[in-house]
Design an enzyme around this catalytic site. Structure first.
Site, PDB file in Angstrom:
ATOM      1  N   PRO A  40      39.898  73.704  57.546  1.00 23.82           N
ATOM      2  CG  PRO A  40      39.533  71.606  57.020  1.00 23.82           C
ATOM      3  CD  PRO A  40      38.930  72.945  57.110  1.00 23.82           C
ATOM      4  CG  ASP A  41      46.419  72.570  58.928  1.00 23.10           C
ATOM      5  OD1 ASP A  41      45.737  71.459  59.163  1.00 23.10           O
ATOM      6  OD2 ASP A  41      47.231  73.203  59.773  1.00 23.10           O
ATOM      7  CG  PHE A  42      46.630  70.716  52.796  1.00 22.16           C
ATOM      8  CD1 PHE A  42      45.326  70.176  52.735  1.00 22.16           C
ATOM      9  CD2 PHE A  42      47.546  70.627  51.558  1.00 22.16           C
ATOM     10  CE1 PHE A  42      44.857  70.288  51.701  1.00 22.16           C
ATOM     11  CE2 PHE A  42      46.663  70.869  50.407  1.00 22.16           C
ATOM     12  CZ  PHE A  42      45.283  70.675  50.557  1.00 22.16           C
ATOM     13  NE  ARG A  43      52.384  68.664  53.731  1.00 23.99           N
ATOM     14  CZ  ARG A  43      51.980  69.629  52.976  1.00 23.99           C
ATOM     15  NH1 ARG A  43      51.509  70.626  53.177  1.00 23.99           N
ATOM     16  NH2 ARG A  43      52.164  69.003  51.657  1.00 23.99           N
ATOM     17  CG  ASN A 113      46.343  79.843  53.077  1.00 26.40           C
ATOM     18  OD1 ASN A 113      46.780  78.855  52.918  1.00 26.40           O
ATOM     19  ND2 ASN A 113      46.194  80.628  54.164  1.00 26.40           N
ATOM     20  CG  ASP A 115      41.861  80.746  52.279  1.00 26.17           C
ATOM     21  OD1 ASP A 115      41.991  81.920  52.129  1.00 26.17           O
ATOM     22  OD2 ASP A 115      42.000  80.282  53.407  1.00 26.17           O
ATOM     23  CG  HIS A 130      50.090  76.868  46.214  1.00 27.38           C
ATOM     24  ND1 HIS A 130      50.115  76.598  47.191  1.00 27.38           N
ATOM     25  CD2 HIS A 130      51.450  76.879  45.703  1.00 27.38           C
ATOM     26  CE1 HIS A 130      51.700  76.264  47.533  1.00 27.38           C
ATOM     27  NE2 HIS A 130      52.306  76.487  46.497  1.00 27.38           N
TER      28      HIS A 130
HETATM   29  P1  CNA Z   1      49.913  72.778  55.835  1.00 26.05           P
HETATM   30  O1  CNA Z   1      51.165  71.960  55.463  1.00 26.05           O
HETATM   31  O2  CNA Z   1      48.774  72.081  56.215  1.00 26.05           O
HETATM   32  O3  CNA Z   1      51.010  73.554  57.326  1.00 26.05           O
HETATM   33  C1  CNA Z   1      49.961  74.367  58.341  1.00 26.05           C
HETATM   34  C2  CNA Z   1      50.655  74.431  59.231  1.00 26.05           C
HETATM   35  O4  CNA Z   1      50.026  75.502  60.256  1.00 26.05           O
HETATM   36  C3  CNA Z   1      50.914  73.147  60.254  1.00 26.05           C
HETATM   37  O5  CNA Z   1      52.477  73.040  60.649  1.00 26.05           O
HETATM   38  C4  CNA Z   1      50.249  73.545  61.497  1.00 26.05           C
HETATM   39  O6  CNA Z   1      50.984  73.058  62.639  1.00 26.05           O
HETATM   40  C5  CNA Z   1      50.200  74.853  61.567  1.00 26.05           C
HETATM   41  N1  CNA Z   1      48.931  75.623  62.413  1.00 26.05           N
HETATM   42  C6  CNA Z   1      47.773  75.180  62.239  1.00 26.05           C
HETATM   43  N2  CNA Z   1      46.919  75.837  63.325  1.00 26.05           N
HETATM   44  C7  CNA Z   1      47.684  76.739  63.869  1.00 26.05           C
HETATM   45  C8  CNA Z   1      47.619  77.587  64.981  1.00 26.05           C
HETATM   46  N3  CNA Z   1      46.528  77.945  65.503  1.00 26.05           N
HETATM   47  N4  CNA Z   1      48.808  78.079  65.412  1.00 26.05           N
HETATM   48  C9  CNA Z   1      49.907  77.818  64.928  1.00 26.05           C
HETATM   49  N5  CNA Z   1      50.097  76.978  63.987  1.00 26.05           N
HETATM   50  C10 CNA Z   1      49.105  76.419  63.574  1.00 26.05           C
HETATM   51  O7  CNA Z   1      49.682  74.153  54.995  1.00 26.05           O
HETATM   52  P2  CNA Z   1      50.877  74.921  54.103  1.00 26.05           P
HETATM   53  O8  CNA Z   1      50.251  76.296  53.740  1.00 26.05           O
HETATM   54  O9  CNA Z   1      52.311  74.943  54.703  1.00 26.05           O
HETATM   55  O10 CNA Z   1      50.965  74.079  52.764  1.00 26.05           O
HETATM   56  C11 CNA Z   1      50.708  74.433  51.433  1.00 26.05           C
HETATM   57  C12 CNA Z   1      49.584  74.052  51.069  1.00 26.05           C
HETATM   58  C13 CNA Z   1      48.317  73.665  51.901  1.00 26.05           C
HETATM   59  C14 CNA Z   1      48.981  74.752  49.843  1.00 26.05           C
HETATM   60  O11 CNA Z   1      49.197  74.113  48.805  1.00 26.05           O
HETATM   61  C15 CNA Z   1      47.558  75.487  49.977  1.00 26.05           C
HETATM   62  O12 CNA Z   1      46.828  75.342  48.889  1.00 26.05           O
HETATM   63  C16 CNA Z   1      47.224  74.120  50.820  1.00 26.05           C
HETATM   64  N6  CNA Z   1      45.800  74.448  51.871  1.00 26.05           N
HETATM   65  C17 CNA Z   1      45.289  75.709  51.642  1.00 26.05           C
HETATM   66  C18 CNA Z   1      44.128  75.733  52.507  1.00 26.05           C
HETATM   67  C19 CNA Z   1      43.477  77.185  52.527  1.00 26.05           C
HETATM   68  O13 CNA Z   1      43.328  77.963  51.340  1.00 26.05           O
HETATM   69  N7  CNA Z   1      42.899  77.642  53.654  1.00 26.05           N
HETATM   70  C20 CNA Z   1      43.694  75.092  53.269  1.00 26.05           C
HETATM   71  C21 CNA Z   1      44.341  73.532  53.588  1.00 26.05           C
HETATM   72  C22 CNA Z   1      45.534  73.375  52.496  1.00 26.05           C
END
Ligand code: CNA
Length: 266
Positions: A40-43, A113, A115, A130
């Site tokens: 899962p993402d954050f936002r 990321n 991950d 990060h």
């Molecule tokens: P965020 O703020 O969660 O943004 C992610 C964006 O991706 C959102 O605006 C969504 O709308 C978009 N999104 C998600 N799925 C899709 C899709 N299938 N198609 C198109 N768009 C999509 O994440 P950011 O990376 O911008 O924020 C930075 C943070 C999140 C960092 O500090 C990371 O460490 C942190 N993070 C990392 C992970 C990971 O390593 N996988 C997971 C969750 C959070």
């Protein structure tokens, strides 16, 4: 949101030309790309920030002051999330970016990321802005510990401690309230500044300073391409905007099969 094929294809043809003509392409990725792997993402509306964890906001748990005062609560949260990251696999976005690099079309890949999936997919020119769950250090004596050492302890419910001095071990991930690595920041400044093309994939472009990297490219007049479901503050500066990462990465993977390898200039 998947775009209508006719609209998508027209824009993607322009992107193909941009990729072929650019001698220095940089990419910034965010948590959105790993949602295709199941992380899962954050936002997003279903992201980690959508709900509190117990009585805490996740943003609070991820601050350095909280970690120092409550390592046991941090590790209880991280047990369910960060210490299962080794079970996920790279998806079409990660593999397409690794191929773009192998074919000589990518100068630098900057990811927010933590991950480990870009490196698992084979990307070499990858800057983990990060940090990464792969590496850890003792907060007292700075002894190094890899993920493989720490994860089993956390999964058993322990706060991992240094075998040398007993200090609490911390992942090399940049917590809120911590500074980014200076070397990575200067590489980002340099590369985004002289890039001829910048792609931003799956980032809300909210977390600074990474969210400002594309500004370096745009200010110099080079094209910016954004792929994100939600709107971002850079949309009005983007030459092209796509909304669906699955649709985008499938088209990119197809295009890469036809793209001849070339020797990168840098
Ligand atoms: P965020 O703020 O969660 O943004 C992610 C964006 O991706 C959102 O605006 C969504 O709308 C978009 N999104 C998600 N799925 C899709 C899709 N299938 N198609 C198109 N768009 C999509 O994440 P950011 O990376 O911008 O924020 C930075 C943070 C999140 C960092 O500090 C990371 O460490 C942190 N993070 C990392 C992970 C990971 O390593 N996988 C997971 C969750 C959070």
């Amino acid at each position: 949101m998947v775009e209508k094929e006719a609209v998508f294809s027209k824009k993607f043809e322009i992107l193909k030309a941009l990729i072929k003509n650019s001698r220095s392409t940089v990419v910034l990725t965010g948590a959105g790309i790993s949602t295709l792997s199941g992380i899962p993402d954050f936002r997003s509306s279903s992201g980690v920030y959508a709900n509190n964890w117990k009585t805490y906001q996740v943003e609070e748990i991820l601050s350095i002051s909280f970690f120092k005062n409550n390592p046991e609560i941090f590790y209880e949260w991280a047990k369910e999330y960060w210490y299962k990251l080794d079970t996920y696999q790279p998806n079409t976005v990660h593999t397409a970016l690794a191929t773009l690099e192998q074919k000589g079309y990518l100068e630098g890949l900057f990811t927010q990321n933590i991950d480990m999936l870009h490196k698992k997919a084979g990307s070499k020119k990858c800057y983990e802005v990060h940090g990464s769950a792969e590496h850890h250090h003792c907060t007292n004596c700075n002894a190094y510990y890899p993920y493989q050492h720490v994860a089993p302890l956390v999964l058993e419910g322990q706060v991992p401690r240094c075998t040398e001095c007993g200090g609490v071990i911390k992942p090399d991930i940049v917590f809120y309230g911590e500074n980014l690595d200076g070397f990575t920041l200067s590489r980002a400044y340099e590369m985004f500044n002289h890039a001829q093309l910048c792609l931003v994939l799956g980032s809300s472009l909210v977390v600074q300073p990474a969210a400002s990297f594309p500004a370096y490219t745009v200010h110099r007049g080079a094209p910016l391409v954004i792929v994100n479901a939600q709107k971002t503050s850079f949309d009005s500066s983007a030459t092209l905007r796509f909304t669906d990462l699955q649709q985008f990465s499938s088209a990119l993977a197809d295009f890469l099969t036809t793209l001849e390898s070339r020797k990168p200039l840098v």
